[in-house]
Design an enzyme around this catalytic site. Structure first.
Site, PDB file in Angstrom:
ATOM      1  N   GLY A  51       0.752  -1.450   0.157  1.00 42.59           N
ATOM      2  CA  GLY A  51      -0.172   0.096   0.070  1.00 42.59           C
ATOM      3  C   GLY A  51       1.218   1.134  -0.233  1.00 42.59           C
ATOM      4  O   GLY A  51       2.185   1.004  -0.513  1.00 42.59           O
ATOM      5  N   GLU A  52       0.241   1.527   0.800  1.00 42.10           N
ATOM      6  CA  GLU A  52       1.153   3.457   1.598  1.00 42.10           C
ATOM      7  C   GLU A  52       1.981   3.417   2.386  1.00 42.10           C
ATOM      8  O   GLU A  52       0.750   3.527   3.695  1.00 42.10           O
ATOM      9  CB  GLU A  52       0.598   4.307   0.619  1.00 42.10           C
ATOM     10  CG  GLU A  52       0.993   6.172   0.048  1.00 42.10           C
ATOM     11  CD  GLU A  52       2.341   5.959   1.224  1.00 42.10           C
ATOM     12  OE1 GLU A  52       3.366   6.427   0.678  1.00 42.10           O
ATOM     13  OE2 GLU A  52       2.285   6.988   1.746  1.00 42.10           O
ATOM     14  N   SER A  53       3.732   3.320   2.456  1.00 40.65           N
ATOM     15  CA  SER A  53       4.110   3.422   3.378  1.00 40.65           C
ATOM     16  C   SER A  53       3.838   4.521   4.645  1.00 40.65           C
ATOM     17  O   SER A  53       3.419   4.412   5.973  1.00 40.65           O
ATOM     18  CB  SER A  53       5.176   3.120   3.401  1.00 40.65           C
ATOM     19  OG  SER A  53       6.173   3.794   3.240  1.00 40.65           O
ATOM     20  N   CYS A  83       5.994  -5.122   0.354  1.00 43.11           N
ATOM     21  CA  CYS A  83       5.918  -3.531  -0.170  1.00 43.11           C
ATOM     22  C   CYS A  83       6.440  -2.434   1.229  1.00 43.11           C
ATOM     23  O   CYS A  83       7.352  -3.047   2.040  1.00 43.11           O
ATOM     24  CB  CYS A  83       5.614  -3.513  -1.312  1.00 43.11           C
ATOM     25  SG  CYS A  83       5.768  -2.233  -1.930  1.00 43.11           S
ATOM     26  N   ARG A 142       6.468   0.885  -6.961  1.00 45.49           N
ATOM     27  CA  ARG A 142       6.943   1.251  -6.114  1.00 45.49           C
ATOM     28  C   ARG A 142       8.071   1.119  -5.244  1.00 45.49           C
ATOM     29  O   ARG A 142       7.706   0.827  -4.048  1.00 45.49           O
ATOM     30  CB  ARG A 142       5.756   2.078  -5.855  1.00 45.49           C
ATOM     31  CG  ARG A 142       4.852   3.320  -6.974  1.00 45.49           C
ATOM     32  CD  ARG A 142       3.957   4.222  -6.235  1.00 45.49           C
ATOM     33  NE  ARG A 142       4.907   5.263  -5.173  1.00 45.49           N
ATOM     34  CZ  ARG A 142       3.946   6.138  -4.910  1.00 45.49           C
ATOM     35  NH1 ARG A 142       3.254   5.886  -4.514  1.00 45.49           N
ATOM     36  NH2 ARG A 142       4.606   6.706  -3.745  1.00 45.49           N
ATOM     37  N   HIS A 186       4.629  -8.687  -5.185  1.00 44.23           N
ATOM     38  CA  HIS A 186       3.385  -8.280  -3.784  1.00 44.23           C
ATOM     39  C   HIS A 186       3.077 -10.326  -4.097  1.00 44.23           C
ATOM     40  O   HIS A 186       2.056  -9.936  -5.543  1.00 44.23           O
ATOM     41  CB  HIS A 186       2.697  -7.414  -4.772  1.00 44.23           C
ATOM     42  CG  HIS A 186       2.659  -6.343  -4.362  1.00 44.23           C
ATOM     43  ND1 HIS A 186       2.014  -5.973  -3.448  1.00 44.23           N
ATOM     44  CD2 HIS A 186       3.391  -4.949  -5.074  1.00 44.23           C
ATOM     45  CE1 HIS A 186       2.561  -4.512  -3.356  1.00 44.23           C
ATOM     46  NE2 HIS A 186       3.376  -4.383  -4.202  1.00 44.23           N
ATOM     47  N   GLU A 188       0.801 -11.248  -2.913  1.00 41.75           N
ATOM     48  CA  GLU A 188      -0.855 -11.622  -3.228  1.00 41.75           C
ATOM     49  C   GLU A 188      -1.133 -11.123  -4.955  1.00 41.75           C
ATOM     50  O   GLU A 188      -2.558 -11.325  -4.752  1.00 41.75           O
ATOM     51  CB  GLU A 188      -1.522 -10.444  -2.120  1.00 41.75           C
ATOM     52  CG  GLU A 188      -1.171  -9.446  -2.021  1.00 41.75           C
ATOM     53  CD  GLU A 188       0.421  -8.344  -2.724  1.00 41.75           C
ATOM     54  OE1 GLU A 188       0.064  -7.424  -2.015  1.00 41.75           O
ATOM     55  OE2 GLU A 188       0.699  -9.619  -1.927  1.00 41.75           O
TER      56      GLU A 188
END
Length: 208
Positions: A51-53, A83, A142, A186, A188
C-alpha cells in the site's frame, strides 16, 4: 489457539488487504482483518500488506495500533510485510517522511520507492530461498529494496544480475529474521501462494 489452524491477521487499514486474506485462506489458516488493538490478541501472526507506507504509518497512530503492534512484535509474534509492509518492519527507512513510524522487527535499512515511480513498476522471476518448485514471479510496484542487512538477517532473494536491471541488479528484495519475513514484491497479486505458505510455516514454527 490451535496449532492445527493458526489465526493469521491482515492489517486492514489500507492497501492489498483483500488479496492477502484470499491468499491466506488457501493456506489452511483462519484469516481475519485487524483494525483495532484488541484484534491483535486474537492472532498468531500478522501480514502487513502493500500500500502506501506513510499512510499506513499515520493510520496505525490514528487507530491506536502503533504501540500495541510494536509490543506484539517485540514479544516475537510472526509478521510478514510485502512492499509497504517491508518498509514498516524495517528498523530504518531511507527517503521516508520524517514523521513516518517504524515498527521494527527487521535489522535492515530499506530505501523507500527505490525502483522509482509507478511507471517504473516491473515484474521479474526470482529464486527465493525457502520457496520450493522453481522461481517466483515477482511484481514490483513503487517497491523498496534493502540497502543493508545485519549479519543475522537471512537474504532470501535478490534482483537477478542482467543488463536490463540497471542499478537494481543484485539488490536484496526478500529477507527473513527469526519469525519476521518481508518481500519488496507483491505475491498476493499473482495467485502464487508459496510465499504465503512460507509465512504460515513460520507461524506454525512459532506456535511449536
Amino acid at each position: 489457539m490451535s496449532a492445527a489452524a493458526p489465526v493469521v491477521g491482515v492489517l486492514a487499514l489500507q492497501g492489498d488487504v483483500r488479496e492477502h486474506l484470499l491468499a491466506l485462506a488457501e493456506c489452511d489458516v483462519v484469516a481475519r482483518p485487524v483494525r483495532r488493538p484488541e484484534d491483535l490478541a486474537e492472532i498468531d501472526g500478522l501480514v502487513l500488506p502493500g500500500g502506501e507506507s506513510t499512510t499506513i504509518s499515520r493510520l496505525l497512530h490514528v487507530f491506536d495500533l502503533l504501540e500495541p503492534l510494536r509490543a506484539r512484535l517485540a514479544e516475537g509474534m510472526p509478521a510478514y510485510g510485502s512492499c509497504a509492509g517491508m518498509i514498516l518492519l524495517a528498523d530504518r527507512a531511507l527517503d521516508a517522511r520524517p514523521d513516518q513510524h517504524q515498527l521494527g522487527g527487521l535489522d535492515v535499512v530499506v530505501r523507500r520507492n527505490a525502483f522509482g515511480r509507478q511507471v517504473d513498476s516491473f515484474e521479474a522471476d526470482l529464486d527465493v530461498a525457502g520457496v520450493p518448485d522453481g522461481p517466483v514471479h515477482a511484481v514490483f510496484i513503487r517497491a523498496p529494496w534493502v540497502e543493508s542487512a545485519a549479519d543475522d538477517v537471512e537474504v532470501l532473494a535478490r534482483v537477478p544480475e542482467s543488463p536490463d536491471a540497471g542499478d537494481a541488479a543484485g539488490r536484496i528484495v526478500a529477507v527473513r529474521q527469526g519469525h519476521v519475513l518481508a518481500t519488496a514484491f507483491h505475491p498476493e497479486l499473482t495467485g502464487d501462494g508459496r510465499v504465503h505458505r512460507l509465512f504460515v510455516n513460520i507461524v506454525r514454527e512459532a506456535l511449536g
